[in-house]
Write a protein that holds these residues in place. Structure first.
Motif, PDB file in Angstrom:
ATOM      1  N   PHE A 115       6.330  -3.727   3.277  1.00  0.00           N
ATOM      2  CA  PHE A 115       5.621  -2.636   3.934  1.00  0.00           C
ATOM      3  C   PHE A 115       4.768  -3.151   5.070  1.00  0.00           C
ATOM      4  CE2 PHE A 115       1.589  -0.272   4.320  1.00  0.00           C
ATOM      5  CZ  PHE A 115       2.085   0.938   4.782  1.00  0.00           C
ATOM      6  N   PRO A 151       0.805  -1.240   0.000  1.00  0.00           N
ATOM      7  CA  PRO A 151       0.000   0.000   0.000  1.00  0.00           C
ATOM      8  C   PRO A 151       0.831   1.280   0.000  1.00  0.00           C
ATOM      9  CG  PRO A 151      -0.788  -1.538   1.668  1.00  0.00           C
ATOM     10  CD  PRO A 151       0.488  -2.102   1.147  1.00  0.00           C
ATOM     11  N   ASN A 152       2.120   1.177   0.279  1.00  0.00           N
ATOM     12  CA  ASN A 152       2.940   2.396   0.315  1.00  0.00           C
ATOM     13  C   ASN A 152       3.570   2.711  -1.048  1.00  0.00           C
ATOM     14  OD1 ASN A 152       4.611   0.106   0.426  1.00  0.00           O
ATOM     15  ND2 ASN A 152       6.286   1.277   1.320  1.00  0.00           N
ATOM     16  N   GLU A 211       9.322   0.856   9.756  1.00  0.00           N
ATOM     17  CA  GLU A 211       9.908   1.512   8.595  1.00  0.00           C
ATOM     18  C   GLU A 211      11.389   1.737   8.862  1.00  0.00           C
ATOM     19  OE1 GLU A 211       7.764   4.811   7.033  1.00  0.00           O
ATOM     20  OE2 GLU A 211       8.929   4.726   5.190  1.00  0.00           O
ATOM     21  N   PRO A 212      12.277   1.254   8.017  1.00  0.00           N
ATOM     22  CA  PRO A 212      12.038   0.394   6.873  1.00  0.00           C
ATOM     23  C   PRO A 212      11.477  -0.970   7.309  1.00  0.00           C
ATOM     24  CG  PRO A 212      14.268   1.316   6.827  1.00  0.00           C
ATOM     25  CD  PRO A 212      13.707   1.602   8.160  1.00  0.00           C
ATOM     26  N   MET A 248      12.179  -1.836  11.318  1.00  0.00           N
ATOM     27  CA  MET A 248      12.529  -0.931  12.405  1.00  0.00           C
ATOM     28  C   MET A 248      11.247  -0.244  12.873  1.00  0.00           C
ATOM     29  SD  MET A 248      15.701  -1.461  12.658  1.00  0.00           S
ATOM     30  CE  MET A 248      16.171  -0.161  13.795  1.00  0.00           C
ATOM     31  N   ARG A 300      21.247   9.970  10.545  1.00  0.00           N
ATOM     32  CA  ARG A 300      20.015   9.248  10.876  1.00  0.00           C
ATOM     33  C   ARG A 300      19.890   7.982  10.026  1.00  0.00           C
ATOM     34  NH1 ARG A 300      16.435   8.378  15.009  1.00  0.00           N
ATOM     35  NH2 ARG A 300      14.305   8.175  14.246  1.00  0.00           N
ATOM     36  N   ARG A 319       7.779  11.778   5.723  1.00  0.00           N
ATOM     37  CA  ARG A 319       8.649  12.001   6.865  1.00  0.00           C
ATOM     38  C   ARG A 319      10.073  11.561   6.521  1.00  0.00           C
ATOM     39  NH1 ARG A 319       6.405   8.019  10.884  1.00  0.00           N
ATOM     40  NH2 ARG A 319       6.189   6.876   8.947  1.00  0.00           N
ATOM     41  N   GLU A 320      10.986  11.970   7.380  1.00  0.00           N
ATOM     42  CA  GLU A 320      12.385  11.590   7.172  1.00  0.00           C
ATOM     43  C   GLU A 320      12.546  10.068   7.102  1.00  0.00           C
ATOM     44  OE1 GLU A 320      15.033  12.250  10.502  1.00  0.00           O
ATOM     45  OE2 GLU A 320      16.639  12.871   9.152  1.00  0.00           O
ATOM     46  N   ILE A 321      11.795   9.355   7.977  1.00  0.00           N
ATOM     47  CA  ILE A 321      11.955   7.900   8.027  1.00  0.00           C
ATOM     48  C   ILE A 321      11.582   7.256   6.686  1.00  0.00           C
ATOM     49  CG2 ILE A 321       9.646   7.415   8.981  1.00  0.00           C
ATOM     50  CD1 ILE A 321      12.876   5.632  10.074  1.00  0.00           C
ATOM     51  N   ASP A 322      10.619   7.902   5.964  1.00  0.00           N
ATOM     52  CA  ASP A 322      10.244   7.377   4.649  1.00  0.00           C
ATOM     53  C   ASP A 322      11.423   7.483   3.678  1.00  0.00           C
ATOM     54  OD1 ASP A 322       7.635   6.995   5.638  1.00  0.00           O
ATOM     55  OD2 ASP A 322       7.070   9.040   5.087  1.00  0.00           O
ATOM     56  N   VAL A 360      14.589   7.469   4.643  1.00  0.00           N
ATOM     57  CA  VAL A 360      15.559   6.463   5.095  1.00  0.00           C
ATOM     58  C   VAL A 360      15.220   5.117   4.450  1.00  0.00           C
ATOM     59  CG1 VAL A 360      16.428   5.189   7.088  1.00  0.00           C
ATOM     60  CG2 VAL A 360      15.980   7.651   7.280  1.00  0.00           C
ATOM     61  N   GLU A 361      13.926   4.812   4.435  1.00  0.00           N
ATOM     62  CA  GLU A 361      13.511   3.539   3.847  1.00  0.00           C
ATOM     63  C   GLU A 361      13.858   3.471   2.366  1.00  0.00           C
ATOM     64  OE1 GLU A 361       9.841   0.687   4.317  1.00  0.00           O
ATOM     65  OE2 GLU A 361       9.207   2.528   3.342  1.00  0.00           O
ATOM     66  N   HIS A 406      -7.330   3.843   5.392  1.00  0.00           N
ATOM     67  CA  HIS A 406      -6.112   3.650   4.606  1.00  0.00           C
ATOM     68  C   HIS A 406      -6.106   2.216   4.060  1.00  0.00           C
ATOM     69  CE1 HIS A 406      -1.838   3.265   3.584  1.00  0.00           C
ATOM     70  NE2 HIS A 406      -1.866   4.574   3.456  1.00  0.00           N
ATOM     71  N   PRO A 407      -5.631   2.051   2.827  1.00  0.00           N
ATOM     72  CA  PRO A 407      -5.626   0.700   2.245  1.00  0.00           C
ATOM     73  C   PRO A 407      -4.804  -0.294   3.059  1.00  0.00           C
ATOM     74  CG  PRO A 407      -5.129   2.343   0.568  1.00  0.00           C
ATOM     75  CD  PRO A 407      -5.157   3.063   1.879  1.00  0.00           C
ATOM     76  N   ARG A 412      18.914  13.604   7.494  1.00  0.00           N
ATOM     77  CA  ARG A 412      20.247  13.643   8.105  1.00  0.00           C
ATOM     78  C   ARG A 412      21.007  12.383   7.733  1.00  0.00           C
ATOM     79  NH1 ARG A 412      17.973  13.961  13.957  1.00  0.00           N
ATOM     80  NH2 ARG A 412      16.389  12.779  12.841  1.00  0.00           N
ATOM     81  N   ILE A 450      19.617   4.192  11.730  1.00  0.00           N
ATOM     82  CA  ILE A 450      18.505   3.265  11.530  1.00  0.00           C
ATOM     83  C   ILE A 450      18.974   2.010  10.804  1.00  0.00           C
ATOM     84  CG2 ILE A 450      16.283   2.932  10.349  1.00  0.00           C
ATOM     85  CD1 ILE A 450      15.921   4.822  12.623  1.00  0.00           C
ATOM     86  N   VAL A 451      19.730   2.210   9.751  1.00  0.00           N
ATOM     87  CA  VAL A 451      20.071   1.086   8.882  1.00  0.00           C
ATOM     88  C   VAL A 451      21.238   0.279   9.456  1.00  0.00           C
ATOM     89  CG1 VAL A 451      20.775   0.437   6.547  1.00  0.00           C
ATOM     90  CG2 VAL A 451      19.209   2.347   6.888  1.00  0.00           C
ATOM     91  N   VAL A 481      19.883   0.663  18.359  1.00  0.00           N
ATOM     92  CA  VAL A 481      19.473  -0.561  17.665  1.00  0.00           C
ATOM     93  C   VAL A 481      19.310  -0.257  16.176  1.00  0.00           C
ATOM     94  CG1 VAL A 481      17.738  -2.380  17.523  1.00  0.00           C
ATOM     95  CG2 VAL A 481      18.270  -1.339  19.730  1.00  0.00           C
ATOM     96  N   THR A 482      19.864  -1.096  15.310  1.00  0.00           N
ATOM     97  CA  THR A 482      19.806  -0.846  13.864  1.00  0.00           C
ATOM     98  C   THR A 482      19.260  -2.063  13.124  1.00  0.00           C
ATOM     99  OG1 THR A 482      21.957  -1.762  13.334  1.00  0.00           O
ATOM    100  CG2 THR A 482      21.916   0.544  14.065  1.00  0.00           C
ATOM    101  N   MET A 483      19.022  -1.859  11.843  1.00  0.00           N
ATOM    102  CA  MET A 483      18.603  -2.976  10.982  1.00  0.00           C
ATOM    103  C   MET A 483      19.655  -4.072  10.949  1.00  0.00           C
ATOM    104  SD  MET A 483      16.723  -1.638   7.572  1.00  0.00           S
ATOM    105  CE  MET A 483      16.048  -3.204   7.050  1.00  0.00           C
ATOM    106  N   ALA A 484      20.919  -3.680  11.103  1.00  0.00           N
ATOM    107  CA  ALA A 484      21.976  -4.691  11.107  1.00  0.00           C
ATOM    108  C   ALA A 484      21.780  -5.649  12.282  1.00  0.00           C
ATOM    109  CB  ALA A 484      23.339  -4.016  11.184  1.00  0.00           C
TER     110      ALA A 484
END
Lengths: 827, 352
Positions: B266, A179-180, B271-272, B299, A428, A476-479, A481-482, B157-158, A425, A432-433, B237-240
């Motif tokens: 998704f 859906p995104n 997110e991600p 995450m 950031r 958003r920023e997180i989007d 990042v994804e 929302h879908p 950033r 996250i990653v 904490v990270t995706m790694a």
């Protein structure tokens, strides 16, 4: 959504095989569910000229033809099609050609058939004149495919088709769109990601967007009343179209992605939607009253007939497209029958609009109608894509339907699009990653999918990222990042080779520890654990919502779902019993004679209690034990024995003992709809369950062949009362011997043994270590209406007890039994 | 009573007390032991009881009767035990000579079993408990807030279509509606809410439980199934880290050489987001196998953290969720989910 690889290849020369493409798409978040190749190369099929046709001497429906395929000697071919005639140019499958023909049993399946020399009713046949479906070009099987009169004799059919722009093979790639990703519901959208993955550039069709105004604005008018729901409405007029079939290439592409071709106008609107993601609607312009269009909300409750000829009741707030007099379409979902394009249409008004997503979704849900258009609008279409799409469709109508473009364009745009600008950033992304992605790589990846990236002044490194109009999901920023992470590739994120330990090891919650413990005890006792459906018919749920069972004790209502799959599953179970009875019946019907089963599960009732977490509902976990049929199976040295209540009572004692609790007390309980008879189980004063012989009425319908004995324990209570005994405390073991004494007393035959055992415990005091009931006798040796009960007593202390002391204790017990129950020592 | 009589009586009483304990405690499981027991107490020459009986005349007259009774009782005990031990030995297969046809089958014991879903759930929780995760549970009847809104599912929302929901109460103006939870993720919210009442992360928890989906029943889907949810919130904490723990998990379940891949996907609350596939070897398939999805993860979305009062700039975290049935079906080679809920003994006994 299905995409055609031939179609995709129009926009990007990615150089990948189908499998590579599918893999790359999947790994960037566009999950490919299947890849299906359609068509065949048609090698061996050539263009032939039917020289003569004569009726088959022995079969009415067959013809004997001679066909020139450019190889010198004409071929004799027997043909079954009614439309074959001398002089036609046709496609001939010569000997040795393999075609994928529709199966006779199931026309949707294809079987490979290789052409051989054959005798058909005595006449030789050297090949086959093909129909459309036999060539994989469509569904037509009414007759052979008759080609243009100038088709060159002897030319491979594939070459001729290629000249006409028809591809022989194609691949349908089915992609599951999350859906995104509203941007990815079209071929150009997929091409954008392919471009980012491969670095190849996109080549989109050239479209010249007309200036707003012009002649069209004099002939048509559009106004938007509901401006919050419709941000933009673009209209273009094409006159003098000829409603014909679409060209083969377009029909073929639509078929590959699962659409049925209709006529050239409808096909073009679909084609452009699947090309760029913008849904379009084509109105017969001459049916529009007042030549005007108004976008406004429906009042609700009125009816409207959509172009699939169904009359639908409009929900309140549904956004409608109207002309001067009436409603003509449900915005973003489906047009109306009253203005649809028909065979007589000559002038077409093309609509390309932007509708607010959640409103479209609410209306579509209320109508129970999802269309390709609503699917896209409710996810969010490109806010800037309307003019391109409308003009693209108009260009195709001019080219393929012989129409004339009316100059200019209507563009009502009450809410202009403003591209969001988001900070991103660099740190950031790393936080996250967890991967060290170079800043230049981050910007490259974002730019590849259409984001504008500008470095903000100062430190730490931050960018101002402009979101493209086709990515409404990025807010958003997180989007962002994804997006970076997905294009960088999750597989490229390195796993840490070391890790820190948590600074404590969590303990196990008391109830969970108890549950696991009882599971082990029960499986050790020969019980099989089951796992049954929580949903059952309301009528059955009501039957088991009784006071003898844990949930029924709350005296609440049966919980029902508003939208059950079937009435067989309309309610939530108030007890595990019906599920287990069903399992027992099933197994007896399949030859099992000794059934011991248990289940842990949640049961539900509608009534607020101190356990309630949500609404007025009480959810309790129970443990159900069920035994029916043989408790002991027969063997060479043992008679088979049917289960009775005492077998299960012993198991309950064992379970409660395993939890480190004092002996449970049992009280006889009244019969009810489920309990034929049975006992309440108490620990101290707390009710923790019941032990029942299931009544025949309750067992009715479960096809049981023997009486079922069950215990349903309120596990929530049981775990609660046993939470104190989780850690056993050592008690010194007596080094001194235990003395055993047996006593037999005669009492009234109706006297229950349970209270007598309790009285013995009371009278025995600290020295009494255990009591068993080892004999029960009624008969000639005791008086009528009397029975003899024999108790085994174990006495001990932290020293050796003197015989006198033991005698005194036994005497005290006998006195108590006499005074409380009139029990006399048996002589 | 004179002194010599007293000391004799005391000595005899002591001897008797010791004797009683020995008589009760001796182990009589072989013919040799029984024989020795009989000789030790009852033999005319060496027997201890025989010897005590000879001392009766030495006991003071007023105690003599009681003493005699004690000795007789001891003797009776010895005789009873001998009789019982010999009877037990005669009927026992440990006897020197086989009493009967030893090839007859043994007395069978009923066989119990744990349901394969329980076995798979135990396996999964054991792995994560060993990494320091604790276990939480939550209600099956949930409110819209915990099941959807708090998990960043916007209204209308879908994304809500991703999970077909059984509703119990419609939403009205004051309440968001009540439903059967469609996943175990609402327990994430409940756990975070609870922690934030009197503390801060780290939070490291897994949540097993039953969830419901309003889907047509077929070999691959049932109206309910079981999930295990995982949540870890901490600084840094990270995706790694997520990849690391899930890879460790997959190695435990599917072997050291397991191949797995993370592909973008998704979920509204992460997110991600990613889905994780493992390579399932199957020689009958072109390519020697295929990728099988085993779980979803990602995450934790900053909106989810902020919604429960966790500072999403300071703390990050991951969440994952998997279907227990799917894991059980893969491990045990079960190809139809419905058989798990049929509870046919011929199925259950394969997991004893």
């Amino acid at each position: 959504m299905i995409i055609s690889t031939n179609w995709l290849n129009d926009y990007i020369a990615h150089g990948l095989t189908d499998d590579e493409l599918a893999d790359r798409l999947t790994m960037c978040g566009l999950e490919v569910e299947s890849v299906e190749t359609t068509g065949s190369s048609l090698e061996g099929v050539v263009i032939g000229h039917v020289l003569s046709r004569e009726a088959h001497p022995d079969a009415d429906r067959l013809s004997c033809c001679t066909v020139d395929v450019g190889s010198g000697e004409p071929l004799d071919i027997v043909c079954g099609a009614p439309n074959v005639a001398a002089g036609q140019r046709v496609a001939v499958a010569t000997i040795g050609t393999t075609l994928h023909l529709p199966s006779r049993d199931n026309p949707t399946e294809k079987v490979a058939v290789t052409m051989k020399k054959a005798k058909i009713r005595g006449q030789e046949s050297h090949g086959m004149i093909c129909a459309e479906d036999e060539l994989g070009l469509g569904d037509g099987h009414d007759g052979i495919l008759v080609l243009d009169a100038d088709a060159p004799i002897g030319t491979p059919f594939s070459v001729w088709l290629a000249r006409k722009g028809v591809a022989l093979t194609d691949s349908a790639i089915d992609i599951s769109i999350t859906p995104n990703r509203p941007d990815a519901i079209s071929h150009l959208g997929i091409a954008r990601d392919v471009s980012a993955l491969t670095g190849k550039t996109i080549c989109a069709p050239k479209v010249e967007i007309p200036a707003v105004g012009g002649s069209v604005s004099k002939r048509m008018s559009v106004s938007i009343e509901a401006q919050d729901a419709c941000h933009r409405f673009v209209g273009i007029l094409v006159e003098g179209v000829d409603i014909r079939e679409s060209p083969d290439w377009m029909k073929q592409r639509l078929q590959t992605i699962g659409l049925r071709p209709r006529n050239v106008i409808v096909d073009i609107t679909n084609y452009v939607m699947f090309e760029c993601g913008q849904p379009l609607h084509a109105y017969d312009a001459d049916t529009l009253a007042g030549r005007s269009i108004i976008v406004r909300k429906a009042k609700g409750g009125s009816t409207f007939t959509t172009l699939d000829s169904k009359e639908r009741t409009l929900p309140a707030e549904a956004l409608m497209i109207c002309d001067a007099e009436r409603e003509i379409g449900i915005a973003g979902i489906m047009g109306g029958e009253n203005t649809e394009v028909t065979d007589r249409t000559t002038n077409v008004f093309i609509e390309a609009a932007w509708f607010e997503p959640s409103g479209i979704r609410r209306t579509a849900k209320a109508l129970g109608l999802q269309t390709d258009a609503s699917y896209r609008f409710e996810r969010g279409v490109d806010a800037e894509g309307q003019a391109w799409a409308a003009k693209r469709a108009a260009d195709l109508m001019v080219e393929l339907a012989g129409g004339t473009l009316v100059d200019g364009m209507i563009d009502v745009h009450p809410v202009p699009y403003q591209a969001p600008v988001l900070p991103l950033r660099a740190q950031r992304v790393k936080d996250i990653v967890g991967a060290d992605i170079a800043p230049s790589e981050m910007t490259r990846l974002l730019q590849a999918i259409g984001f504008g990236v500008a470095q903000a002044p100062g430190a730490p490194l931050t960018w101002q990222v402009t979101v493209p109009s086709f990515r409404p999901d990025v807010e958003r920023e997180i989007d962002l990042v994804e997006e970076v992470a997905r294009l960088f590739g999750y597989d490229n994120i390195p796993e840490p080779t070391h890790s820190r330990l948590p600074n404590f090891t969590p303990g196990m919650a008391a109830d969970r520890q108890r549950r696991e413990q009882l599971r082990d005890v029960l499986s050790g006792l020969g019980f099989r654990e089951t796992c049954t459906n929580s949903m059952l018919p309301t009528e059955t749920a009501a039957r088991f919502n009784v006071a003898s069972l844990p949930a029924g004790r709350f005296a609440g209502a049966v919980v029902e779902t508003l939208n059950p799959i079937t009435t067989e599953m309309s309610a939530l179970r108030p007890s595990l019993l019906p599920g287990l009875l069903k399992v027992a019946g099933h197994n007896q019907n399949h030859g099992q004679t000794a059934i011991r089963m248990f289940e842990f599960g949640r049961v539900h009732t509608k009534r607020a209690t101190d356990r309630t977490l949500v609404g007025d509902y009480t959810e309790t976990e129970t443990l159900l034990l069920l035994a029916t049929g043989h408790w002991e199976t027969g063997a060479w040295n043992r008679e088979a024995r049917e289960v009775d209540l005492f077998d299960l009572k012993g198991v309950v004692d064992r379970l409660i003992g395993a939890l480190g609790l004092e002996r449970p007390r049992y009280k006889e309980r009244e019969a009810d709809a489920v309990a034929a008879w049975g006992l309440d189980i108490l620990i101290g004063k707390r009710w923790i369950g019941s032990l029942l012989r299931v009544s025949d009425a309750a067992a009715d319908g479960f096809s049981l062949r023997s009486a079922a004995f069950v215990a349903e324990l309120d596990f929530t209570s049981l775990a609660d009362v046993s939470s104190q005994t989780l850690r056993p405390r050592f008690q010194a073991i007596s080094r001194f011997p235990v003395v055993e004494r047996d006593i037999a007393v005669v009492v009234d035959a109706a006297q229950a043994a349970g209270p007598m055992v309790e009285a013995i415990h009371r009278a025995g005091g600290d020295w009494l270590r255990g009591v068993t009931v080892f004999d029960l006798y009624e008969g000639e040796h005791v008086g009528t209406g009397q029975k003899s009960l024999a108790f085994g007593l174990r006495l001990g202390a932290d020293r050796t007890l003197q015989d006198k002391e033991v005698d005194k204790t036994v005497e005290r017990i006998l006195r108590t039994l006499d005074s409380e129950f009139g029990a006399k020592l048996r002589g | 009573m004179n002194d010599s009589e007293r000391s004799v009586a005391e000595a005899a009483a002591d001897a008797l007390r010791q004797l009683k304990e020995d008589i009760e405690g001796a182990v009589l499981d072989t013919a040799e032991a029984i024989d020795a027991y009989r000789i030790r107490y009852l033999s005319r020459k060496q027997g201890q009881i025989t010897a005590l009986m000879k001392r009766i005349p030495d006991v003071a007259p007023e105690d003599r009767k009681a003493f005699g009774q004690e000795i007789n009782a001891a003797k009776a005990t010895v005789e009873e035990r001998l009789e019982a031990a010999m009877a037990a030995l005669a009927g026992s297969a440990t006897h020197q000579t086989a009493p009967t046809d030893l090839t007859l089958p043994g007395r069978s014991q009923p066989e119990g079993s744990l349901h394969p879903i329980t076995q798979a759930a135990r396996l999964i929780t054991r792995v994560f408990e060993s990494y320091g995760f604790s276990v939480a549970e939550g209600p099956e009847i949930e409110d819209d807030w915990h099941n959807f809104s708090a998990l960043n599912f916007p209204p209308d929302h879908p994304a809500r279509d991703m999970q077909d929901t059984f509703f119990i109460e419609e939403a009205d103006r004051e309440h968001g509606g009540i439903l059967l939870r469609t996943h175990t993720s609402p327990v994430q919210i409940r756990v975070m809410e609870e922690v934030m009442k009197h503390g801060q992360p780290p939070i490291r928890v897994i949540v097993p439980g039953r969830v419901y989906r309003n889907e047509a029943i077929s070999y691959k889907s049932y109206c309910l199934f079981h999930q295990v949810e995982g949540l870890y919130i901490d600084e840094g904490v990270t995706m790694a880290d997520l990849k690391q723990i899930l890879h460790a998990f997959a190695r435990t379940l599917f072997g050291e050489d397991v191949r797995m891949r993370f592909r973008p996907s998704f979920f509204p609350f992460t997110e991600p987001s990613a889905e994780v596939d493992i390579w399932w070897k199957d020689e009958n398939l072109p390519g020697g196998g295929r990728w099988m999805e085993i779980l979803g993860c990602g995450m934790v979305d900053p909106n989810v953290l902020e919604g429960v009062g966790i500072d999403s700039e300071k703390y990050t975290g991951y969440a994952f969720g998997m279907g227990i049935e799917r894991i059980a079906m893969l491990r045990f080679g079960i190809d139809d989910i419905r058989i798990l809920y049929e509870n046919d003994v011929r199925f259950l006994e394969q997991f004893s």
